[in-house]
Design a protein around this motif. Sequence first.
Motif: not given
Length: 260
Positions: A48-72
């Motif tokens: 779903d759109d979780t990575p897109t939403i999180a990516g926008k939040i991370a642009q303004d939140w340097p404490n947020l680290v993203l580890s994103l994978e497709d599938g379950r």
Amino acid sequence: MSQPPYLSIIVPAYNEAGSIERTFTAMRTFLDAQDYSYEVILASDGDDDTPTIAGKIAQDWPNLVLSLEDGRHGKGHGVRRGASLASGDIVGFMDADYKTPIEEITKLLPWLADGYDLAIGSRGVAASRIDRRQPWYRRLGSRGFGLIMHAIAGLHELTDTQCGFKYFTRRAAMDIFSRAQIDGYMCDVEILYLANQLGYRVKEVGIRWSDDGDSRLELVRGNIRNVMDLVRIRFATQAQPLARVAVPLSSPGVQSSSDR
């Protein structure tokens, strides 16, 4: 952040586009007001759109680290993936759907400072507060699960293994997660079983919790898989003696290919 943070919080997420912004807003509001440094690690699966939403939040939140994978891939897989990126003195995880408010961490951290290796949130002790209960059939299923889980894995001293709000000293976290193998929901039981076998001190702490009505568990296939994982936890671990191992306590310096 130039120095490793005091606190690393892993947020495993599977298709949480409907809740992740609210969860991160609440977490940031609370954590920015504390007198310690922190990082939040999103370990996201799904389509779903979780990575897109999180990516926008991370642009303004340097404490947020993203580890994103497709599938379950499962909660356990996400928690271990997040742990490989965590650099805090205290490492823990919480649900992406915010069943437990981040403020409840103030009830757990003192126990870690007092010598416990794990402090785990619980819905089953006297100090617990349930703001919104699960439907009756899920409560009944939880009781049945508890009977089966204790019969297979033991852990009779704990009333709630499945609350997704657990925090560890760095030493305990790195030792336990380096051994864990369960990808699904039984990762919580595996974590506590390993902690018990390794002699780590665990404190069960009553916390606030509220059901959101969104269960991802497949009632038949999911529960069969859970029982199989419980058996695997008990007998795969029992097959080889466990002893604590020395683990690096400094930042692991690992970066995911899908990090921001």
